[in-house]
Design a protein around this motif. Structure first.
Motif, mmCIF file in Angstrom:
data_model
loop_
_atom_site.group_PDB
_atom_site.id
_atom_site.type_symbol
_atom_site.label_atom_id
_atom_site.label_comp_id
_atom_site.label_asym_id
_atom_site.label_seq_id
_atom_site.Cartn_x
_atom_site.Cartn_y
_atom_site.Cartn_z
ATOM 1 N N ARG A 152 0.834 -1.217 0.000
ATOM 2 C CA ARG A 152 0.000 0.000 0.000
ATOM 3 C C ARG A 152 0.866 1.263 0.000
ATOM 4 N NH1 ARG A 152 -3.927 -2.570 3.762
ATOM 5 N NH2 ARG A 152 -5.831 -2.862 2.569
ATOM 6 N N GLU A 153 1.858 1.258 0.878
ATOM 7 C CA GLU A 153 2.671 2.468 1.002
ATOM 8 C C GLU A 153 3.508 2.703 -0.251
ATOM 9 O OE1 GLU A 153 2.865 2.835 5.849
ATOM 10 O OE2 GLU A 153 4.597 1.985 4.835
ATOM 11 N N ILE A 199 -8.351 3.592 -2.631
ATOM 12 C CA ILE A 199 -9.814 3.766 -2.528
ATOM 13 C C ILE A 199 -10.416 2.539 -1.846
ATOM 14 C CG2 ILE A 199 -9.975 5.168 -4.628
ATOM 15 C CD1 ILE A 199 -11.281 2.620 -5.947
ATOM 16 N N PHE A 200 -11.640 2.697 -1.342
ATOM 17 C CA PHE A 200 -12.421 1.556 -0.838
ATOM 18 C C PHE A 200 -13.684 1.466 -1.668
ATOM 19 C CE2 PHE A 200 -10.911 2.344 3.813
ATOM 20 C CZ PHE A 200 -9.688 1.767 3.513
ATOM 21 N N THR A 201 -14.057 0.257 -2.015
ATOM 22 C CA THR A 201 -15.361 0.056 -2.663
ATOM 23 C C THR A 201 -16.101 -1.038 -1.900
ATOM 24 O OG1 THR A 201 -14.540 -1.610 -4.203
ATOM 25 C CG2 THR A 201 -14.418 0.677 -4.935
ATOM 26 N N TYR A 202 -17.385 -1.195 -2.175
ATOM 27 C CA TYR A 202 -18.190 -2.184 -1.467
ATOM 28 C C TYR A 202 -17.900 -3.596 -1.974
ATOM 29 C CZ TYR A 202 -20.918 1.859 0.003
ATOM 30 O OH TYR A 202 -21.304 3.058 0.537
ATOM 31 N N HIS A 230 -5.862 5.754 2.083
ATOM 32 C CA HIS A 230 -7.205 6.106 2.543
ATOM 33 C C HIS A 230 -7.123 6.583 4.002
ATOM 34 C CE1 HIS A 230 -11.440 5.695 3.537
ATOM 35 N NE2 HIS A 230 -11.702 5.539 2.255
ATOM 36 N N PRO A 231 -7.875 7.616 4.369
ATOM 37 C CA PRO A 231 -7.762 8.135 5.744
ATOM 38 C C PRO A 231 -8.001 7.057 6.805
ATOM 39 C CG PRO A 231 -9.711 9.016 4.616
ATOM 40 C CD PRO A 231 -8.838 8.388 3.580
ATOM 41 N N ILE A 232 -8.826 6.084 6.487
ATOM 42 C CA ILE A 232 -9.079 5.023 7.473
ATOM 43 C C ILE A 232 -7.862 4.110 7.588
ATOM 44 C CG2 ILE A 232 -10.453 2.938 7.867
ATOM 45 C CD1 ILE A 232 -12.899 4.607 7.145
ATOM 46 N N THR A 233 -7.222 3.829 6.453
ATOM 47 C CA THR A 233 -5.986 3.036 6.493
ATOM 48 C C THR A 233 -4.933 3.777 7.314
ATOM 49 O OG1 THR A 233 -6.491 2.211 4.285
ATOM 50 C CG2 THR A 233 -4.247 1.898 5.063
ATOM 51 N N GLN A 234 -4.845 5.075 7.099
ATOM 52 C CA GLN A 234 -3.858 5.870 7.847
ATOM 53 C C GLN A 234 -4.078 5.749 9.348
ATOM 54 O OE1 GLN A 234 -3.588 9.994 6.564
ATOM 55 N NE2 GLN A 234 -4.030 9.412 4.476
ATOM 56 N N MET A 235 -5.337 5.947 9.746
ATOM 57 C CA MET A 235 -5.663 5.888 11.171
ATOM 58 C C MET A 235 -5.364 4.497 11.712
ATOM 59 S SD MET A 235 -7.117 7.583 13.746
ATOM 60 C CE MET A 235 -8.365 8.783 13.324
ATOM 61 N N CYS A 236 -5.702 3.506 10.920
ATOM 62 C CA CYS A 236 -5.496 2.124 11.309
ATOM 63 C C CYS A 236 -3.997 1.840 11.505
ATOM 64 C CB CYS A 236 -6.101 1.253 10.229
ATOM 65 S SG CYS A 236 -5.980 -0.469 10.550
ATOM 66 N N TYR A 237 -3.173 2.303 10.587
ATOM 67 C CA TYR A 237 -1.731 2.068 10.707
ATOM 68 C C TYR A 237 -1.146 2.823 11.898
ATOM 69 C CZ TYR A 237 -1.635 -0.338 6.168
ATOM 70 O OH TYR A 237 -1.828 -1.216 5.153
ATOM 71 N N ASP A 238 -1.642 4.024 12.144
ATOM 72 C CA ASP A 238 -1.174 4.766 13.315
ATOM 73 C C ASP A 238 -1.442 3.955 14.587
ATOM 74 O OD1 ASP A 238 -0.398 6.821 11.735
ATOM 75 O OD2 ASP A 238 -2.011 8.202 12.289
ATOM 76 N N ASN A 276 -13.480 -1.910 21.495
ATOM 77 C CA ASN A 276 -13.873 -1.880 20.086
ATOM 78 C C ASN A 276 -14.233 -0.456 19.741
ATOM 79 O OD1 ASN A 276 -15.979 -1.652 17.966
ATOM 80 N ND2 ASN A 276 -15.584 -3.826 17.775
ATOM 81 N N ILE A 277 -13.592 0.036 18.696
ATOM 82 C CA ILE A 277 -13.857 1.430 18.362
ATOM 83 C C ILE A 277 -14.208 1.540 16.885
ATOM 84 C CG2 ILE A 277 -11.448 2.017 17.905
ATOM 85 C CD1 ILE A 277 -12.147 4.615 19.606
ATOM 86 N N GLY A 278 -15.170 2.388 16.567
ATOM 87 C CA GLY A 278 -15.566 2.589 15.171
ATOM 88 C C GLY A 278 -14.578 3.531 14.508
ATOM 89 N N LEU A 279 -13.812 2.993 13.561
ATOM 90 C CA LEU A 279 -12.788 3.827 12.929
ATOM 91 C C LEU A 279 -13.403 4.951 12.102
ATOM 92 C CD1 LEU A 279 -9.883 1.597 11.585
ATOM 93 C CD2 LEU A 279 -9.836 3.278 13.411
ATOM 94 N N ASP A 280 -14.507 4.638 11.428
ATOM 95 C CA ASP A 280 -15.158 5.673 10.610
ATOM 96 C C ASP A 280 -15.493 6.891 11.468
ATOM 97 O OD1 ASP A 280 -16.540 4.005 7.939
ATOM 98 O OD2 ASP A 280 -15.694 2.947 9.645
#
Ligand SMILES: [Zn+2]
Lengths: 810, 362
Positions: free
Chosen positions: A513-514, A525-528, B122-130, B331-335
């Motif tokens: 990814r990085e 991106i994310f998709t369903y 993706h911002p969620i991936t970023q937060m997740c990796y942090d 358990n935390i909602g990342l979104d």
């Protein structure tokens, strides 16, 4: 759920110095989340009682009257008013000049000012019930009726909230936090909890003398698993009259609309005890009461007028002929308490949660009763509810008579019992407890505790025995929450360092990814996981092994992805509305309806699940996009620490790809994906216009992370190397890979690098000019210009001999 | 110098007029040099004044025709002028080079800098990796499971009652063809992450310390605050007699990482099937510092995550003896966290693939 603090105080003597802040805080920390505490008097702030002295017509307006009103001041006030029921001597509610009034009981307070109405000064306002949010408590029978509170007999000028007895605080409890505490769905239950929290005494609900004998009513429970208990009391000499103000006010405060005295009493019983009740008109019930499932084709008109087509899965209350109520949810319109009802059958029944929940969901009906039964109410509660109900009818209908009480209780509920040791509690709470402490807390909560041999034998009260309490941990929670979670100190966990964490697969996914994001300039991106049929069709994906959802988000999104290509096409389509060139990728799981296997329990057979990486390069030049995407893959291995990827046309062309630009992506000998330009057909089907798109997809699961970095250092050349560039015109059929191979074999050649290619009129049809840079190095000494010239000539000769290539412009 | 010569009474010199020419040449030359502002112009000036075909050379030529007794004096004077001019030119040249540019034409230094990469996570991936980084520094492993699971792992193992509403198709995405099945045979898109904890414990045993972030699915009507696919971050410690009071370390690790400061937290009663005791975990409102404001609905605290001790039935399902082992889940909602962190107002943007949105998190 709303609770009245005054009502709670009828059952428990709360500490005198207890502030609202403290009460809501403690309740939130120990028991349930208090969302708000609203002071009712606050919503009536600025309003006072006024006594009308005179009523005169307005000289210039037919609909207005000029009144003099005693509002507690030295002299009466003149108020111009349009009310149609203004009468001297009447008590009403007045907003005086300077008062801050919340119209309809909500919103920001507004200041009342003296105003001229058709030439006459008016000092204040006489209110209608609707204007101050009390229309349910004081319903106006006609338009423009002012609120008449003469029956309350209050002193002019006294605050309206006081005169109306509305000095109360309403607690709003988050229903979600009540999910596993059905015992708290009533004022008595909450009083019991507060008594435990503050170690105060709880008043017991007074018992009532109950009559012997059932009268002429019989109860037939056909489904005891869904209705463990059903009691019915028959009252005679009942009248359908409005409730006295006090009763109306109590149920109104906690959010229910006063209806009539018998119905208000049933609601009172529920609000007090949490046990729903319902009244039937005795004259409408033929024969015995049956608790049974509905028959095919049966219909029922509910109190709110909705007519239900019942199913055989719905439980109903029926007489000999027809259903008269949807069990535990809502009564029928035709047979409940009516205008002319004089004899009532009062139902106090218990229904199990699942059936209620399913039926309520099927018909999409939520009522006060159903939301309580859905949480599992204990059947024993009917005992207290009967007592409260009988006392209420006695009080409000002194001339009423109980003619029968039937109570069928085929499935008695046992109280839960738990064995727990003091040492378990101390260890798990990280705090030394004493037996006395534990016993006192449990006793306050209604648990019976016997201590023997270092063990507590705990019996839960009936109201905590519907599933909430069954294990030592449940007792632990009760003790801990009443001690207060804040009173336990944070204990840092002990960390044992064994060996470094080495999770190569996890790290590899992150490196991929990085690498793509930071080195290849691609956006993740994310998709369903469910993919649209339109894009499946555009990508020619094979649907035969795609899994499907039982209830998909929409009919054309029922399939789960086995490839990321359709979702990526949609992503490209979406962004082409705003951009004409961009690069995106997604790395996630894909599924296929095959290769079922288990990863834990052998009984669990999961379908094939892989992780795919898919990328898209979008822009104007297809050949360049293809090279960019290929380059991203070609150079991935160093950043990701894996064996390099290579390319070949070994398998069939992916169906979505253009015939001129596609390759299989090889990992060792295996094809693990493909790269290609989206074909004209697929692009059209996916709505991709104007820009070109090159896609790639690989199975990341197949990549094996290396144990460590693998590249080696190479010594720097001793003598300077020399570069020379050539542009040679070849036939289109000649591939770079062949040119490269041949060029690399020329004497002293260290490196051959592609620069660019050119097609056009200057080189002629079917031809291309390829430019490349050659680096030559010698280990023996500095290269002379003669030597360089010789090698250049040799290179040109080779190109000419092998590929019929000619130096461009020569 | 000329004055000196004059004083020596050499009248003839003046008569020849050469000295005046030299004097003029010097003055004009000096003026020219000081007027020049470009290096290339200065080169012309140098050629014109002291070059081989320059004016001074012309003067020197005339010196040869002068009376022999004057030649020496005149030559000396001409060379002196040449030296003075040359020096002035050299000095001027130095000055001009010191403030000269390498290129011609003007430049706009307010033009934007060049952006090297145009990609990002993706911002969620970023937060997740942090968060992964923070937890790995505490010795946690990162675990993941398939997004397709069974009723056994999604509900049965986790102490969800058989009639729990979450099991219904109104809430969970069941796979087609499994409608009549139950337990291990009934497959669905996982409705939460917690099932993965049992898989990990079955594979690795206890003690254990791991996180397992990922995407989960709920059959919901979507709007700005509700999504059908969303991300959670879950962490679990299992150890002998692990006290819930130690569970706070998980909470603090997450919140301190996200908000970059020490965040005050409190644990209060909460109910979730797979924990006993269960908690709602609140953090001190960062907007008002606990005074009460709109964001925290005037209570000073914001509910951020549920947590609690694994329910004994969950530990049993994982093959562990609840009398020995306990632990703590969070358990935390990342979104929701990412939304809070950046002020995002529509959760559906995360799955939109819209670069206008994603571009903002580079
Ligand atoms: Zn706040």
């Amino acid at each position: 759920m709303k609770l009245s603090l005054n009502w709670i105080k009828k059952y428990v003597d709360l500490p005198e110095d207890l502030t609202m802040e403290k009460l809501t805080y403690d309740l939130t920390m120990c028991t349930v989340e208090v969302e708000d505490a609203v002071d009712l008097a606050d919503s009536l702030g600025g309003l006072v009682v006024g006594k009308i002295i005179t009523v005169e017509p307005h000289p210039d307006a037919d609909k207005l009257r000029i009144c003099t009103v005693d509002v507690g001041d030295m002299a009466p006030s003149t108020i111009v008013c349009g009310g149609i029921n203004l009468t001297p001597g009447q008590l009403t509610v007045v907003a005086k000049p300077g008062a801050m009034v919340r119209w309809h009981g909500v919103g920001d307070p507004v200041e009342i000012k003296p105003a001229k109405l058709r030439g006459v000064m008016s000092y204040g306002m006489i209110c209608s019930s609707g204007e101050i949010g009390l229309e349910e408590l004081f319903p106006a029978s006609r338009e423009a009726e002012i609120m008449d509170i003469t029956e309350l007999g209050a002193k002019p000028g006294s605050p309206a909230a006081e005169a109306l007895g509305l000095k109360d605080i309403i607690l709003e409890i988050d229903n979600k936090s009540l999910t596993n505490r059905p015992d708290l769905w009533g004022h008595y239950g909450m009083a019991r909890e507060l008594a435990a929290i503050y170690d105060r005494k709880l008043m017991s609900l007074e018992k009532s003398d109950l009559p012997e004998g059932s009268g002429d009513l019989g109860i037939v429970i056909e489904n005891p698993d869904r209705c463990p208990r059903y009691a019915a009391i028959t009252f005679k000499n009942i009248k359908n009259v409005p409730s006295p103000f006090e009763l109306k006010s109590m149920i109104w405060r906690v959010g229910m609309r006063p209806i009539n005295l018998p119905v208000d009493i049933t609601n009172y019983v529920m609000l007090a005890t949490g046990q729903p009740t319902h009244g039937f008109d005795k004259n409408h019930i033929k024969g015995n009461i049956h608790i049974r499932t509905a028959k095919e084709g049966e219909k029922l008109e509910l109190l709110d007028g909705e007519v239900l087509d019942l199913t055989t899965a719905d439980l109903v209350i029926a007489d000999e002929n027809n259903p008269v109520a949807l069990a535990g949810i809502m009564g029928g319109k035709l047979d409940s308490i009516l205008e002319d009802t004089t004899e009532i059958i009062l139902e106090l029944a218990n229904f199990t949660a699942m059936g209620i929940r399913r039926t309520a969901k099927r018909f999409d009906i939520r009522t006060e009763a159903s939301s309580r039964f859905e949480k599992s109410v204990e059947p024993q509660r009917i005992d207290v509810a009967i007592a409260v109900a009988v006392n209420m009818f006695k009080e409000y209908f002194p001339e009423s008579e109980i003619v029968g009480l039937v109570d069928s209780y085929p499935l008695p509920l046992k109280n839960s019992e738990v064995e727990v040791s003091l040492s378990f509690l101390s260890r798990r709470l990280g705090k030394e407890l004493t037996a006395e402490e534990v016993i006192r807390i449990l006793d306050n909560l209604g648990f019976k505790t016997e201590a023997r041999d270092g063990m507590f034998h705990v019996t839960a009260p009936s109201w905590r025995s519907t599933g909430d309490i069954s294990l030592p941990n449940d007792i632990l929670e009760e003790v801990a929450r009443l001690m207060g979670y804040e009173n336990f100190d944070f204990i840092p966990p002990k960390v044992v360092l064994e060996k470094p964490i080495n999770q190569r697969k996890v790290e590899m996914e992150r490196s991929v990814r990085e690498y793509l994001a930071f080195r290849c300039g691609m956006q993740e991106i994310f998709t369903y996981p469910w993919i649209e049929d339109e894009y499946i069709e555009a990508s020619c994906a094979d649907t035969s092994n795609m899994l499907c959802l039982s209830t998909p988000p929409s009919p054309d999104e029922s399939r789960l992805r086995s490839t990321l290509i359709p979702g990526m096409m949609k992503g490209v389509f979406t962004n082409l509305r705003y951009f004409d060139s961009f690069r995106i990728f997604e790395l996630t799981q894909v599924f296929a309806d095959k290769n079922y296997h288990s990863i834990n329990d052998p009984a669990e057979q999961l379908p094939e699940i892989a992780r795919h990486l898919c990328g898209a390069f979008v822009g104007p030049d297809p050949r360049f996009l293809f090279r960019q995407a290929k380059g991203a893959l070609e150079n991935m291995h160093r950043a990701v620490h894996m064996e390099p990827l290579s390319f070949a046309q070994v398998a069939a062309r992916p169906l979505w790809a253009d015939d001129k630009l596609w390759l299989n992506i090889m990992y060792g000998e295996e094809s693990i994906g493909c790269i290609g330009l989206i074909s004209l057909r697929s692009a059209r089907k996916a709505g991709i216009k104007r820009s070109m798109t090159v896609l790639f997809e690989i199975d990341v699961e197949k990549l094996l992370p290396l144990a460590s970095r693998q590249n080696r250092y190479m010594r720097l050349p001793e003598y300077p190397c020399v570069d020379f560039d050539l542009s040679i015109v070849f036939d289109e059929k000649v591939a770079w890979s062949d040119i490269y191979e041949t060029a690399s074999k020329v004497e002293l050649v260290k490196e051959v690098r592609f620069i660019d290619e050119y097609r056009g009129p200057q080189v002629g049809e079917g031809k291309k000019s390829v430019s490349f840079r050659t680096r030559i190095c010698s280990n023996e000494g500095t290269l002379t210009s003669e030597k360089i010239e010789m090698i250049t000539k040799q290179m040109i000769k080779k190109m000419s001999k092998k590929f019929d290539g000619n130096v461009r412009g020569a | 110098m000329f004055d000196e010569l004059k004083e020596q009474g050499m009248e003839k010199l003046a008569e020849s007029g050469l000295l005046e020419r030299l004097e003029k040449l010097k003055k004009a030359g000096m003026d020219k040099i000081s007027e020049t502002s470009l290096p290339q112009d200065l080169r012309t000036v140098r050629a014109n004044l002291v070059g081989r075909k320059g004016e001074l050379t012309e003067v020197l030529k005339s010196v040869g025709q002068a009376a022999p007794e004057l030649r020496k004096v005149l030559g000396q004077a001409a060379n002196e002028v040449k030296e003075i001019l040359t020096q002035a030119i050299d000095q001027k040249n130095e000055e001009l080079i010191n403030c000269a540019s390498c290129f011609e034409g003007a430049a706009d230094i307010t033009l934007p800098g060049v952006d090297f990469t145009s990609g990002g996570l993706h911002p969620i991936t970023q937060m997740c990796y942090d968060l992964n980084d923070a937890f790995r520094s505490l010795g946690f492993e990162v675990f993941s499971e398939p997004e397709i699971t069974s009723e056994l792992y999604a509900f049965d193992n986790l102490n969800f009652a058989p009639e729990h509403p979450a099991r219904e198709s109104m809430d969970t995405y069941w796979l087609k063809g499994h409608d009549e099945e139950s337990g291990a045979k009934r497959l669905c898109l996982r409705p939460h992450l917690t099932g993965a904890s049992v898989r990990y414990l079955q594979q690795h045993g206890a003690p254990a310390r791991f996180v397992y972030p990922g995407r989960v699915y709920r059959n919901e009507t979507t709007d700005a605050r509700h999504e059908r696919a969303f991300f959670q971050y879950e962490a679990l410690i299992v150890d002998k007699d692990f006290s819930f009071a130690s569970g706070k370390v998980l909470v603090k690790t997450i919140l301190d990482k996200i908000f970059g400061m020490d965040v005050e937290v409190r644990m209060r009663v909460g109910f979730f099937p797979f924990v006993e005791p269960g908690f709602e975990i609140d953090m001190r409102c960062l907007v008002c510092g606990g005074e009460g404001c709109k964001v925290c609905k005037h209570v000073g605290w914001i509910e951020v995550m549920p947590g609690g001790t694994p329910h004994p039935n969950v530990l049993k399902a994982a093959g562990l003896d609840p009398a020995v082992w306990s632990g703590f889940y969070i358990n935390i909602g990342l979104d929701r966290l990412v939304m809070m962190r950046y002020g995002v107002d529509d959760v559906r943007l995360f799955h939109s693939a819209d670069l206008r949105f994603l571009d903002q998190f580079k």
